[in-house]
Design a protein around this motif. Structure first.
Motif, PDB file in Angstrom:
ATOM      1  N   LEU A   1     127.106 -40.788  45.133  1.00  0.00           N
ATOM      2  CA  LEU A   1     126.223 -41.642  45.921  1.00  0.00           C
ATOM      3  C   LEU A   1     126.922 -42.201  47.152  1.00  0.00           C
ATOM      4  O   LEU A   1     126.274 -42.491  48.165  1.00  0.00           O
ATOM      5  CB  LEU A   1     125.704 -42.797  45.059  1.00  0.00           C
ATOM      6  CG  LEU A   1     124.636 -42.474  44.020  1.00  0.00           C
ATOM      7  CD1 LEU A   1     124.341 -43.717  43.187  1.00  0.00           C
ATOM      8  CD2 LEU A   1     123.370 -41.976  44.703  1.00  0.00           C
ATOM      9  N   ILE A   2     128.240 -42.355  47.073  1.00  0.00           N
ATOM     10  CA  ILE A   2     128.978 -43.005  48.166  1.00  0.00           C
ATOM     11  C   ILE A   2     128.904 -42.197  49.456  1.00  0.00           C
ATOM     12  O   ILE A   2     128.511 -42.748  50.503  1.00  0.00           O
ATOM     13  CB  ILE A   2     130.432 -43.272  47.747  1.00  0.00           C
ATOM     14  CG1 ILE A   2     130.453 -44.266  46.581  1.00  0.00           C
ATOM     15  CG2 ILE A   2     131.246 -43.800  48.915  1.00  0.00           C
ATOM     16  CD1 ILE A   2     131.829 -44.542  46.040  1.00  0.00           C
TER      17      ILE A   2
ATOM     18  N   LEU B   1     124.841 -51.282  42.386  1.00  0.00           N
ATOM     19  CA  LEU B   1     125.304 -49.898  42.292  1.00  0.00           C
ATOM     20  C   LEU B   1     126.809 -49.800  42.526  1.00  0.00           C
ATOM     21  O   LEU B   1     127.508 -49.034  41.842  1.00  0.00           O
ATOM     22  CB  LEU B   1     124.578 -49.028  43.324  1.00  0.00           C
ATOM     23  CG  LEU B   1     123.107 -48.704  43.031  1.00  0.00           C
ATOM     24  CD1 LEU B   1     122.479 -47.980  44.208  1.00  0.00           C
ATOM     25  CD2 LEU B   1     122.978 -47.869  41.759  1.00  0.00           C
ATOM     26  N   GLY B   2     127.321 -50.584  43.469  1.00  0.00           N
ATOM     27  CA  GLY B   2     128.756 -50.567  43.738  1.00  0.00           C
ATOM     28  C   GLY B   2     129.573 -51.029  42.544  1.00  0.00           C
ATOM     29  O   GLY B   2     130.649 -50.488  42.259  1.00  0.00           O
ATOM     30  N   ALA B   3     129.064 -52.048  41.822  1.00  0.00           N
ATOM     31  CA  ALA B   3     129.769 -52.533  40.639  1.00  0.00           C
ATOM     32  C   ALA B   3     129.811 -51.472  39.543  1.00  0.00           C
ATOM     33  O   ALA B   3     130.852 -51.253  38.909  1.00  0.00           O
ATOM     34  CB  ALA B   3     129.091 -53.807  40.129  1.00  0.00           C
ATOM     35  N   VAL B   4     128.680 -50.809  39.325  1.00  0.00           N
ATOM     36  CA  VAL B   4     128.622 -49.775  38.292  1.00  0.00           C
ATOM     37  C   VAL B   4     129.498 -48.579  38.671  1.00  0.00           C
ATOM     38  O   VAL B   4     130.226 -48.031  37.827  1.00  0.00           O
ATOM     39  CB  VAL B   4     127.164 -49.333  38.058  1.00  0.00           C
ATOM     40  CG1 VAL B   4     127.113 -48.165  37.080  1.00  0.00           C
ATOM     41  CG2 VAL B   4     126.329 -50.490  37.542  1.00  0.00           C
ATOM     42  N   ILE B   5     129.443 -48.171  39.949  1.00  0.00           N
ATOM     43  CA  ILE B   5     130.244 -47.029  40.397  1.00  0.00           C
ATOM     44  C   ILE B   5     131.735 -47.342  40.285  1.00  0.00           C
ATOM     45  O   ILE B   5     132.540 -46.495  39.876  1.00  0.00           O
ATOM     46  CB  ILE B   5     129.872 -46.655  41.845  1.00  0.00           C
ATOM     47  CG1 ILE B   5     128.447 -46.101  41.895  1.00  0.00           C
ATOM     48  CG2 ILE B   5     130.856 -45.631  42.416  1.00  0.00           C
ATOM     49  CD1 ILE B   5     127.931 -45.861  43.302  1.00  0.00           C
ATOM     50  N   GLY B   6     132.108 -48.576  40.653  1.00  0.00           N
ATOM     51  CA  GLY B   6     133.513 -48.962  40.536  1.00  0.00           C
ATOM     52  C   GLY B   6     133.974 -49.025  39.094  1.00  0.00           C
ATOM     53  O   GLY B   6     135.112 -48.656  38.774  1.00  0.00           O
ATOM     54  N   TRP B   7     133.102 -49.487  38.210  1.00  0.00           N
ATOM     55  CA  TRP B   7     133.443 -49.583  36.786  1.00  0.00           C
ATOM     56  C   TRP B   7     133.589 -48.193  36.175  1.00  0.00           C
ATOM     57  O   TRP B   7     134.470 -47.962  35.348  1.00  0.00           O
ATOM     58  CB  TRP B   7     132.364 -50.385  36.065  1.00  0.00           C
ATOM     59  CG  TRP B   7     132.585 -50.540  34.588  1.00  0.00           C
ATOM     60  CD1 TRP B   7     132.012 -49.819  33.586  1.00  0.00           C
ATOM     61  CD2 TRP B   7     133.461 -51.475  33.963  1.00  0.00           C
ATOM     62  NE1 TRP B   7     132.448 -50.255  32.369  1.00  0.00           N
ATOM     63  CE2 TRP B   7     133.353 -51.278  32.565  1.00  0.00           C
ATOM     64  CE3 TRP B   7     134.312 -52.470  34.432  1.00  0.00           C
ATOM     65  CZ2 TRP B   7     134.070 -52.033  31.647  1.00  0.00           C
ATOM     66  CZ3 TRP B   7     135.028 -53.227  33.518  1.00  0.00           C
ATOM     67  CH2 TRP B   7     134.906 -52.999  32.137  1.00  0.00           C
ATOM     68  N   ARG B   8     132.708 -47.277  36.595  1.00  0.00           N
ATOM     69  CA  ARG B   8     132.758 -45.909  36.073  1.00  0.00           C
ATOM     70  C   ARG B   8     133.373 -44.966  37.123  1.00  0.00           C
ATOM     71  O   ARG B   8     132.795 -43.924  37.442  1.00  0.00           O
ATOM     72  CB  ARG B   8     131.350 -45.437  35.713  1.00  0.00           C
ATOM     73  CG  ARG B   8     130.688 -46.281  34.635  1.00  0.00           C
ATOM     74  CD  ARG B   8     129.293 -45.761  34.337  1.00  0.00           C
ATOM     75  NE  ARG B   8     128.639 -46.545  33.294  1.00  0.00           N
ATOM     76  CZ  ARG B   8     127.409 -46.322  32.853  1.00  0.00           C
ATOM     77  NH1 ARG B   8     126.687 -45.325  33.367  1.00  0.00           N
ATOM     78  NH2 ARG B   8     126.874 -47.078  31.912  1.00  0.00           N
ATOM     79  N   ARG B   9     134.498 -45.329  37.645  1.00  0.00           N
ATOM     80  CA  ARG B   9     135.129 -44.518  38.688  1.00  0.00           C
ATOM     81  C   ARG B   9     135.460 -43.125  38.155  1.00  0.00           C
ATOM     82  O   ARG B   9     135.875 -42.952  37.006  1.00  0.00           O
ATOM     83  CB  ARG B   9     136.407 -45.203  39.176  1.00  0.00           C
ATOM     84  CG  ARG B   9     137.345 -45.648  38.092  1.00  0.00           C
ATOM     85  CD  ARG B   9     138.494 -46.434  38.681  1.00  0.00           C
ATOM     86  NE  ARG B   9     139.292 -47.071  37.618  1.00  0.00           N
ATOM     87  CZ  ARG B   9     140.335 -47.850  37.850  1.00  0.00           C
ATOM     88  NH1 ARG B   9     140.722 -48.073  39.094  1.00  0.00           N
ATOM     89  NH2 ARG B   9     140.992 -48.414  36.856  1.00  0.00           N
TER      90      ARG B   9
ATOM     91  N   TRP C   1     127.150 -51.898  51.509  1.00  0.00           N
ATOM     92  CA  TRP C   1     127.216 -52.778  50.337  1.00  0.00           C
ATOM     93  C   TRP C   1     127.815 -52.047  49.140  1.00  0.00           C
ATOM     94  O   TRP C   1     128.627 -52.615  48.404  1.00  0.00           O
ATOM     95  CB  TRP C   1     125.822 -53.296  49.984  1.00  0.00           C
ATOM     96  CG  TRP C   1     125.207 -54.192  50.997  1.00  0.00           C
ATOM     97  CD1 TRP C   1     124.069 -53.969  51.703  1.00  0.00           C
ATOM     98  CD2 TRP C   1     125.690 -55.477  51.421  1.00  0.00           C
ATOM     99  NE1 TRP C   1     123.808 -55.019  52.549  1.00  0.00           N
ATOM    100  CE2 TRP C   1     124.780 -55.953  52.391  1.00  0.00           C
ATOM    101  CE3 TRP C   1     126.792 -56.255  51.076  1.00  0.00           C
ATOM    102  CZ2 TRP C   1     124.949 -57.186  53.024  1.00  0.00           C
ATOM    103  CZ3 TRP C   1     126.964 -57.481  51.710  1.00  0.00           C
ATOM    104  CH2 TRP C   1     126.054 -57.943  52.664  1.00  0.00           C
ATOM    105  N   ILE C   2     127.409 -50.794  48.931  1.00  0.00           N
ATOM    106  CA  ILE C   2     127.945 -50.015  47.804  1.00  0.00           C
ATOM    107  C   ILE C   2     129.443 -49.815  47.956  1.00  0.00           C
ATOM    108  O   ILE C   2     130.227 -50.046  47.024  1.00  0.00           O
ATOM    109  CB  ILE C   2     127.230 -48.654  47.695  1.00  0.00           C
ATOM    110  CG1 ILE C   2     125.767 -48.840  47.275  1.00  0.00           C
ATOM    111  CG2 ILE C   2     127.943 -47.746  46.694  1.00  0.00           C
ATOM    112  CD1 ILE C   2     124.993 -47.542  47.212  1.00  0.00           C
ATOM    113  N   LEU C   3     129.867 -49.383  49.132  1.00  0.00           N
ATOM    114  CA  LEU C   3     131.284 -49.103  49.355  1.00  0.00           C
ATOM    115  C   LEU C   3     132.131 -50.358  49.250  1.00  0.00           C
ATOM    116  O   LEU C   3     133.212 -50.341  48.646  1.00  0.00           O
ATOM    117  CB  LEU C   3     131.467 -48.459  50.730  1.00  0.00           C
ATOM    118  CG  LEU C   3     132.870 -47.940  51.059  1.00  0.00           C
ATOM    119  CD1 LEU C   3     133.278 -46.856  50.065  1.00  0.00           C
ATOM    120  CD2 LEU C   3     132.914 -47.403  52.480  1.00  0.00           C
TER     121      LEU C   3
END
Length: 331
Positions: free
Chosen positions: A140-141, A125-133, A211-213
């Protein structure tokens, strides 16, 4: 891929010294506390043991007053290398190794699976959120971070009140139904899964935000690198850039943190096992501390310390394999 001999030798020397220091501290720590395990055991027996039996117990537990501290230290190493961790006072003088081995699978099974699920889900989820900032996924954060800041004691009680007492979805305590005998059968495995679901969910919810952050912040750093810009300029598909370039480099600190968290799995989550009355290592350590069972405490501290040490070794190896810059710097 070749890991330099100097890197391996340096790490081996460092961890050998760390292991020696941990074992030495584990020897001296109980002897620095007020009293000793034999005296505590004698008090519980209320004078039912003769002085001769007390002296025999001191010899058995390596606390012979006729031996110097150095002789006791050498004897401790001899017993340790032979796999003898002593006897537990609070478990009828049962071997400490057997007492720990009966609780260890429960902790490793529950906390281990929950940690792996939390890491995989949070990192993805962290990778996807970072990619789609800047997208809606950023919401979710704060939500997951909020649950991470709630004291686990309260989170566990809320989970019990909601899912156990109100909805009756999960049991509130223990690892299996009362009256059941542990055995390898589908019925017993189902009981274990049913009882372990609620504490596992609370562990995942409590640790998911970190982990997400962490992954999201690393993704934002990596996305500003030149090789990401070049990969996108070459017309590579976004999924390939995300998986093979951005996420692959951003996940390195996550893997190191994950390896370290694996070491703490052995120690268990004391608060979780206390709230759910789960028969793991954490609750065993709490009970040993309450009962002043020094041999059991000493054995548990040693097992936990060695687990963390092994996890550090795995983290170093993983980092050296995945990041050539680490090997070059150490060499």
């Amino acid at each position: 891929m070749r890991i330099p001999v100097r890197f391996i030798a340096g790490r081996a020397l460092f961890y050998a010294f760390t292991a020696w220091a941990a074992i030495t501290i584990n020897f001296f720590l109980p002897r620095m506390l007020k009293g000793d395990p034999v005296s505590a055991y004698m008090q519980k027996q209320a004078g039912q043991i003769t002085p001769e039996a007390e002296n025999a117990l001191r010899i058995l537990f390596g606390l012979d007053e006729d031996k110097s501290l150095w002789q006791q230290y050498v004897e401790y190493w001899r017993l340790l290398l032979s796999g003898d961790l002593g006897l537990s006072f609070s478990h009828g003088l049962a071997p400490v190794g057997e007492v720990i081995s009966s609780a260890l699978p429960w902790t490793v099974g529950l906390v281990g699976i929950a940690t792996i699920i939390s890491f995989v889900l949070g990192t993805s989820l962290g990778a996807v959120i970072g990619w789609r900032r800047g997208s809606k996924l950023d919401a979710l954060i704060p939500v997951t971070t909020f649950f991470g800041t709630v004291p686990y004691f309260w989170l566990g009680l809320i989970a019990i009140a909601l899912f156990s007492s109100t909805l009756h979805w999960f049991p509130a305590s223990h690892a299996y139904d009362k009256g059941s005998v542990p055995e390898f059968s589908l019925d017993f495995i189902g009981q274990v899964i049913h009882h372990g679901a609620l504490p596992a969910i609370t562990i995942v919810v409590a640790s998911l935000g970190g982990w997400i952050l962490g992954m999201r912040n690393m993704m934002l750093t990596v996305l500003d690198e030149d090789y990401i810009t070049v990969a996108q300029a070459k017309g590579m598909p976004n999924k390939r850039v995300l998986r093979h370039y951005a996420a692959r480099n951003a996940v390195l600190p996550q893997i190191q943190s994950f390896a370290l968290s694996l070491g703490f799995i052995v120690g268990g989550t004391i608060v979780m096992e206390m709230v759910f009355s789960y028969p793991g290592v954490g609750k065993l350590l709490l009970d040993a501390t309450t009962a002043k069972d020094y041999p059991l405490m000493q054995g548990l501290f040693l097992i936990i310390t060695m687990a963390v040490l092994v996890a550090n070794i795995l983290a170093d190896v993983a980092y050296a394999v995945l990041d050539p810059r680490t090997r070059q710097a150490e060499a």
